[in-house]
Scaffold this motif. Structure first.
Motif, mmCIF file in Angstrom:
data_model
loop_
_atom_site.group_PDB
_atom_site.id
_atom_site.type_symbol
_atom_site.label_atom_id
_atom_site.label_comp_id
_atom_site.label_asym_id
_atom_site.label_seq_id
_atom_site.Cartn_x
_atom_site.Cartn_y
_atom_site.Cartn_z
ATOM 1 N N MET A 1 0.851 -1.186 0.000
ATOM 2 C CA MET A 1 0.000 0.000 0.000
ATOM 3 C C MET A 1 0.890 1.241 0.000
ATOM 4 O O MET A 1 1.821 1.345 0.801
ATOM 5 N N SER A 2 0.594 2.141 -0.914
ATOM 6 C CA SER A 2 1.420 3.340 -1.012
ATOM 7 C C SER A 2 0.954 4.396 -0.022
ATOM 8 O O SER A 2 -0.123 4.292 0.573
ATOM 9 N N ASP A 3 1.788 5.413 0.151
ATOM 10 C CA ASP A 3 1.361 6.584 0.900
ATOM 11 C C ASP A 3 0.377 7.377 0.040
ATOM 12 O O ASP A 3 0.206 7.102 -1.148
ATOM 13 N N ALA A 4 -0.270 8.345 0.648
ATOM 14 C CA ALA A 4 -1.198 9.188 -0.107
ATOM 15 C C ALA A 4 -0.440 9.958 -1.182
ATOM 16 O O ALA A 4 0.610 10.550 -0.919
ATOM 17 N N ILE A 5 -0.962 9.912 -2.400
ATOM 18 C CA ILE A 5 -0.334 10.580 -3.538
ATOM 19 C C ILE A 5 -1.222 11.738 -3.961
ATOM 20 O O ILE A 5 -2.432 11.576 -4.129
ATOM 21 N N ASP A 6 -0.620 12.897 -4.112
ATOM 22 C CA ASP A 6 -1.369 14.090 -4.508
ATOM 23 C C ASP A 6 -1.565 14.062 -6.017
ATOM 24 O O ASP A 6 -0.667 14.404 -6.783
ATOM 25 N N GLY A 7 -2.754 13.633 -6.471
ATOM 26 C CA GLY A 7 -3.055 13.564 -7.892
ATOM 27 C C GLY A 7 -3.576 14.881 -8.415
ATOM 28 O O GLY A 7 -3.756 15.843 -7.659
ATOM 29 N N PRO A 8 -3.834 14.966 -9.722
ATOM 30 C CA PRO A 8 -4.318 16.224 -10.317
ATOM 31 C C PRO A 8 -5.713 16.605 -9.863
ATOM 32 O O PRO A 8 -6.083 17.766 -9.915
ATOM 33 N N LEU A 9 -6.513 15.617 -9.405
ATOM 34 C CA LEU A 9 -7.882 15.904 -8.981
ATOM 35 C C LEU A 9 -8.092 15.695 -7.490
ATOM 36 O O LEU A 9 -8.899 16.376 -6.875
ATOM 37 N N ALA A 10 -7.389 14.721 -6.918
ATOM 38 C CA ALA A 10 -7.586 14.411 -5.502
ATOM 39 C C ALA A 10 -6.418 13.553 -5.029
ATOM 40 O O ALA A 10 -5.561 13.153 -5.822
ATOM 41 N N HIS A 11 -6.386 13.288 -3.721
ATOM 42 C CA HIS A 11 -5.383 12.386 -3.176
ATOM 43 C C HIS A 11 -5.813 10.942 -3.439
ATOM 44 O O HIS A 11 -6.992 10.598 -3.309
ATOM 45 N N VAL A 12 -4.854 10.109 -3.805
ATOM 46 C CA VAL A 12 -5.149 8.708 -4.080
ATOM 47 C C VAL A 12 -4.155 7.824 -3.344
ATOM 48 O O VAL A 12 -3.051 8.251 -2.995
ATOM 49 N N VAL A 13 -4.582 6.593 -3.089
ATOM 50 C CA VAL A 13 -3.726 5.583 -2.472
ATOM 51 C C VAL A 13 -3.702 4.377 -3.398
ATOM 52 O O VAL A 13 -4.753 3.908 -3.848
ATOM 53 N N LEU A 14 -2.528 3.886 -3.704
ATOM 54 C CA LEU A 14 -2.374 2.757 -4.616
ATOM 55 C C LEU A 14 -2.070 1.485 -3.829
ATOM 56 O O LEU A 14 -1.304 1.504 -2.864
ATOM 57 N N LYS A 15 -2.704 0.401 -4.259
ATOM 58 C CA LYS A 15 -2.481 -0.892 -3.629
ATOM 59 C C LYS A 15 -2.101 -1.905 -4.698
ATOM 60 O O LYS A 15 -2.782 -2.043 -5.709
ATOM 61 N N VAL A 16 -1.006 -2.612 -4.483
ATOM 62 C CA VAL A 16 -0.553 -3.643 -5.420
ATOM 63 C C VAL A 16 -1.302 -4.934 -5.106
ATOM 64 O O VAL A 16 -1.135 -5.522 -4.035
ATOM 65 N N GLU A 17 -2.156 -5.366 -6.022
ATOM 66 C CA GLU A 17 -2.948 -6.572 -5.824
ATOM 67 C C GLU A 17 -2.180 -7.828 -6.217
ATOM 68 O O GLU A 17 -2.332 -8.880 -5.603
ATOM 69 N N ASN A 18 -1.342 -7.710 -7.254
ATOM 70 C CA ASN A 18 -0.664 -8.908 -7.738
ATOM 71 C C ASN A 18 0.553 -8.499 -8.554
ATOM 72 O O ASN A 18 0.560 -7.440 -9.184
ATOM 73 N N ILE A 19 1.574 -9.329 -8.540
ATOM 74 C CA ILE A 19 2.779 -9.104 -9.338
ATOM 75 C C ILE A 19 3.015 -10.343 -10.191
ATOM 76 O O ILE A 19 3.149 -11.455 -9.664
ATOM 77 N N SER A 20 3.011 -10.158 -11.497
ATOM 78 C CA SER A 20 3.253 -11.278 -12.411
ATOM 79 C C SER A 20 4.736 -11.332 -12.734
ATOM 80 O O SER A 20 5.313 -10.336 -13.198
ATOM 81 N N PRO A 21 5.382 -12.460 -12.495
ATOM 82 C CA PRO A 21 6.821 -12.556 -12.789
ATOM 83 C C PRO A 21 7.077 -12.459 -14.285
ATOM 84 O O PRO A 21 6.247 -12.869 -15.106
ATOM 85 N N ALA A 22 8.215 -11.895 -14.638
ATOM 86 C CA ALA A 22 8.577 -11.771 -16.049
ATOM 87 C C ALA A 22 8.825 -13.146 -16.647
ATOM 88 O O ALA A 22 9.333 -14.056 -15.984
#
Length: 297
Positions: A1-22
């Motif tokens: 889970m990321s910290d709060a990110i100041d986006g162009p419209l509002a603050h957002v929080v990003l969550k990584v649901e899955n990582i696919s290996p190369a």
């Protein structure tokens, strides 16, 4: 889970649901995609080569008609177009290409002045030349009297309809029954089926449903209905609190509804920001005319 990110419209929080290996790519799995990309690149190169040849001809003094004949290209001629994108008779111009911003571009040009090529959304190019300008003129009142009266009536109807709906809501919230208010307008009050917060249809828009859910039991509200040419006055007959379940039935539906609402909120924020930056005025008269022409009315 990321910290709060100041986006162009509002603050957002990003969550990584899955990582696919190369994984190494297999040629056979991507052969068709590579082939399609090569064909697309070759076509783009051919278009760019033709663009350069056309520009060379224009620098040499050739007109657009001469260039089109030389390279077997089509010239699209539009006899007239006003700033609204319609003819002086109020109809869409014949042969008018569907290119975003074309009318604005044309009205910034002078007669006979060569302008650089413009990009098309599909990767092509187009050139525009203005061959004549008709001075603006005010139509005689007798020619547009019926249209002016119709537009004025349409505007006044919207104003009066909003005022009437607001008055009925105020009287309803003051204690008058919805049946009495409906009868006064030669209407019959109808009872809808129970609805959830995410419900909407042609009668109850999302704005209308949100207004209902913001009203107390017995409270009145109103909202636009249909295509925005009607009003619906509503009263909350009863509020039912759903019982929480033990399973996950309906969670996907709730998730989708919340995601859609979050998207709507972001779009609304963007629209609000753009409206604050750019003053926007809606010409409802012209809009009604264009919609009416398109629908054949």
């Amino acid at each position: 889970m990321s910290d709060a990110i100041d986006g162009p419209l509002a603050h957002v929080v990003l969550k990584v649901e899955n990582i696919s290996p190369a994984a190494p790519a297999v040629f056979e799995d991507h052969k068709e995609a590579i082939k399609a990309q090569l064909v697309e690149d070759a076509a783009a190169d051919a278009v760019f080569d033709l663009y350069n040849k056309i520009e060379d001809e224009r620098v040499g003094g050739a007109t657009l008609d001469e260039v089109a004949t030389r390279f077997s290209l089509d010239v699209v001629s539009v006899d007239e177009a006003t700033r609204t994108g319609l003819t002086r008779a109020g109809q869409p111009p014949a042969n008018m290409p569907s290119i975003p911003g074309l009318i604005s571009e044309v009205y910034e040009m002078d007669i006979g002045i060569e302008t650089p090529a413009n990009d098309l959304p599909d990767g092509g190019y187009y050139w525009v030349e203005v061959t004549g300008v008709t001075p603006a003129e005010v139509k005689p009142l007798d020619d547009v009297r019926a249209q002016v009266i119709a537009l004025w009536k349409s505007e006044q109807r919207k104003v009066l309809l909003d005022a009437l709906a607001q008055s009925l809501v105020e009287r309803g919230n003051a204690g008058e029954s919805i049946d009495a208010l409906a009868a006064e307008q030669s209407r019959v009050a109808q009872t809808s089926q129970p609805m959830l917060r995410r419900f909407s249809n042609d009668t109850f828009s999302r704005i209308g449903v949100n207004s209902l859910f913001g009203s107390p039991e017995g409270g009145f509200s109103y909202a636009l209905a249909g295509f925005g040419d009607s009003m619906v006055v509503m009263q909350v007959a009863k509020i039912e609190t759903p019982e929480p379940g033990n399973g996950t039935a309906g969670l996907d539906e709730i998730h989708d509804a919340l995601s859609e609402r979050a998207g709507d909120d972001l779009i609304a924020s963007l629209v609000t920001a753009l409206q604050e930056k750019h003053v926007v005025e809606v010409n409802y008269g012209l809009l009604d005319q264009m919609v009416g022409d398109a629908s054949g009315s």
